[in-house]
Design an enzyme around this catalytic site. Structure first.
Site, PDB file in Angstrom:
ATOM      1  N   PRO A  96       0.822  -1.219   0.000  1.00  7.43           N
ATOM      2  CA  PRO A  96       0.000   0.000   0.000  1.00  7.43           C
ATOM      3  C   PRO A  96       0.857   1.270   0.000  1.00  7.43           C
ATOM      4  CG  PRO A  96      -0.679  -1.498   1.767  1.00  7.43           C
ATOM      5  CD  PRO A  96       0.569  -2.063   1.175  1.00  7.43           C
ATOM      6  N   GLU A 123       1.914  -7.991   8.510  1.00  2.00           N
ATOM      7  CA  GLU A 123       2.195  -6.540   8.511  1.00  2.00           C
ATOM      8  C   GLU A 123       3.066  -6.122   7.330  1.00  2.00           C
ATOM      9  OE1 GLU A 123       0.785  -4.207  10.228  1.00  2.00           O
ATOM     10  OE2 GLU A 123      -0.349  -5.758  11.272  1.00  2.00           O
ATOM     11  N   ARG A 161      -1.068  -7.459 -20.785  1.00  2.00           N
ATOM     12  CA  ARG A 161      -1.882  -6.927 -21.892  1.00  2.00           C
ATOM     13  C   ARG A 161      -1.074  -6.033 -22.831  1.00  2.00           C
ATOM     14  NH1 ARG A 161      -7.291  -7.286 -21.799  1.00  2.00           N
ATOM     15  NH2 ARG A 161      -7.619  -5.284 -22.788  1.00  2.00           N
ATOM     16  N   ASP A 176      -8.204   0.916 -25.232  1.00  2.00           N
ATOM     17  CA  ASP A 176      -8.690   0.778 -23.857  1.00  2.00           C
ATOM     18  C   ASP A 176      -8.559   2.084 -23.079  1.00  2.00           C
ATOM     19  OD1 ASP A 176      -9.552  -1.843 -23.706  1.00  2.00           O
ATOM     20  OD2 ASP A 176      -7.629  -2.638 -23.032  1.00  2.00           O
TER      21      ASP A 176
HETATM   22  N1  SAM Z   1       0.835  -3.029   7.354  1.00  2.00           N
HETATM   23  C1  SAM Z   1       0.684  -2.759   5.974  1.00  2.00           C
HETATM   24  C2  SAM Z   1       0.300  -1.303   5.773  1.00  2.00           C
HETATM   25  O1  SAM Z   1      -0.470  -0.763   6.563  1.00  2.00           O
HETATM   26  O2  SAM Z   1       0.722  -0.709   4.762  1.00  2.00           O
HETATM   27  C3  SAM Z   1      -0.408  -3.605   5.357  1.00  2.00           C
HETATM   28  C4  SAM Z   1      -0.024  -5.026   5.217  1.00  2.00           C
HETATM   29  S1  SAM Z   1      -1.218  -5.947   4.298  1.00  2.00           S
HETATM   30  C5  SAM Z   1      -2.293  -6.515   5.551  1.00  2.00           C
HETATM   31  C6  SAM Z   1      -0.358  -7.391   3.833  1.00  2.00           C
HETATM   32  C7  SAM Z   1       0.205  -7.379   2.427  1.00  2.00           C
HETATM   33  O3  SAM Z   1      -0.839  -7.211   1.504  1.00  2.00           O
HETATM   34  C8  SAM Z   1       1.215  -6.297   2.109  1.00  2.00           C
HETATM   35  O4  SAM Z   1       2.515  -6.626   2.521  1.00  2.00           O
HETATM   36  C9  SAM Z   1       1.110  -6.196   0.612  1.00  2.00           C
HETATM   37  O5  SAM Z   1       1.916  -7.162  -0.045  1.00  2.00           O
HETATM   38  C10 SAM Z   1      -0.359  -6.545   0.351  1.00  2.00           C
HETATM   39  N2  SAM Z   1      -1.204  -5.342   0.118  1.00  2.00           N
HETATM   40  C11 SAM Z   1      -2.159  -4.857   0.924  1.00  2.00           C
HETATM   41  N3  SAM Z   1      -2.758  -3.779   0.400  1.00  2.00           N
HETATM   42  C12 SAM Z   1      -2.164  -3.567  -0.793  1.00  2.00           C
HETATM   43  C13 SAM Z   1      -2.322  -2.580  -1.807  1.00  2.00           C
HETATM   44  N4  SAM Z   1      -3.211  -1.586  -1.706  1.00  2.00           N
HETATM   45  N5  SAM Z   1      -1.544  -2.675  -2.902  1.00  2.00           N
HETATM   46  C14 SAM Z   1      -0.641  -3.665  -3.032  1.00  2.00           C
HETATM   47  N6  SAM Z   1      -0.429  -4.612  -2.096  1.00  2.00           N
HETATM   48  C15 SAM Z   1      -1.178  -4.580  -0.992  1.00  2.00           C
END
Ligand code: SAM
Length: 255
Positions: A96, A123, A161, A176
């Protein structure tokens, strides 16, 4: 079409604790067809294969305390080294905290021969892995999901794609949404009237010039009304600029 990548194969390698998550990708739809034809290669790497304890544990408690677990750097570092067949291979961490993924990033990554993706869980992953090995931190949007696997699927599908041959008709990729910075025009198919609503007359006219112009105009209408932010960045042609001025004028008269 100048931005479509010409290389026949892009190797996607995904480090995950849930390799089976990706099986449907290889069984259904456009991606699966391209995979079976050998236009792209796809491989999962099970992070647990790089552990050396009986429990195959990939995570541990965070230093400093607090809730949740973190992927340990040692197995992940080993998995990345195994996955990269060349020093130049780019490593993408789905997180994220990354740059929000878009069509431009998809086009850029489609130029690579090999890409390694890291799917986090809990996490997330030890920061030292990010510092040492990650080239791209990519997010699929401003929200948190439980793991990187669905994010990797989205990103990999979008990159694929842009690889020649993956989508049968490259013209449809170029048309697209987002390819030229604008949204797509509305689409219609049979029947001609549905629930009292008729297909726009121009689409039945057989006049290809008019149809093209209508579609060009509708792309601008869609973008202006739904995603005006895109228009600030889009590189519009002179015709598009003229059409946009007309559309704005028409909308102004209506309000
Ligand atoms: N503690 C992290 C934070 O608040 O940014 C969130 C961890 S999330 C529960 C677990 C995993 O999901 C991350 O390490 C990532 O690989 C993936 N993930 C969660 N949200 C994502 C997003 N918006 N984009 C890409 N990967 C995501």
């Amino acid at each position: 079409m100048e931005n479509i990548e010409k290389k026949p194969i892009v190797k996607f390698k995904v480090i995950t604790i849930f390799p089976d998550f990706f099986k449907p990708m290889l069984e259904y739809g456009v991606f699966s067809r391209a995979y079976k034809k050998g236009l792209i290669s796809f491989e999962t790497i099970d992070l647990r294969d790089f552990t050396n304890d009986n429990y195959k544990s990939v995570d541990d408690e965070p230093y400093g305390g607090g809730s949740g677990m973190v992927f340990k750097p040692v197995p992940l570092g080993k998995a990345i080294k195994k996955a990269k067949s060349k020093k130049e291979t780019k490593v993408v961490y789905l997180t994220p905290s990354g740059r929000v993924f878009n069509s431009d990033i998809a086009k850029e990554l489609a130029k690579e021969e090999e890409l390694v993706f890291i799917c986090g869980r809990y996490e997330g992953i030890d920061q030292r892995i990010v510092d040492l090995y990650v080239d791209y931190e990519v997010s699929i949007g401003d929200y948190v999901i439980s793991g990187g696997e669905p994010a990797a699927m989205v990103v990999i599908d979008a990159i694929a794609r842009h690889v020649e041959g993956v989508v049968k008709e490259m013209e449809s990729v170029v048309k697209d949404s987002f390819y030229d910075g604008l949204l797509d025009y509305p689409h219609y198919t049979r029947p001609e009237t549905y629930n009292g609503r008729k297909v726009p007359e121009v689409l039945l006219s057989g006049d290809h010039k008019r149809i093209e112009l209508w579609r060009e105009k509708m792309k601008l209408v869609e973008t202006l009304t739904k995603r005006p932010d895109l228009l600030e960045k889009a590189k519009l042609t002179q015709t598009q600029k003229k059409l946009l001025t007309e559309i704005k004028e028409q909308l102004r008269k209506l309000t």
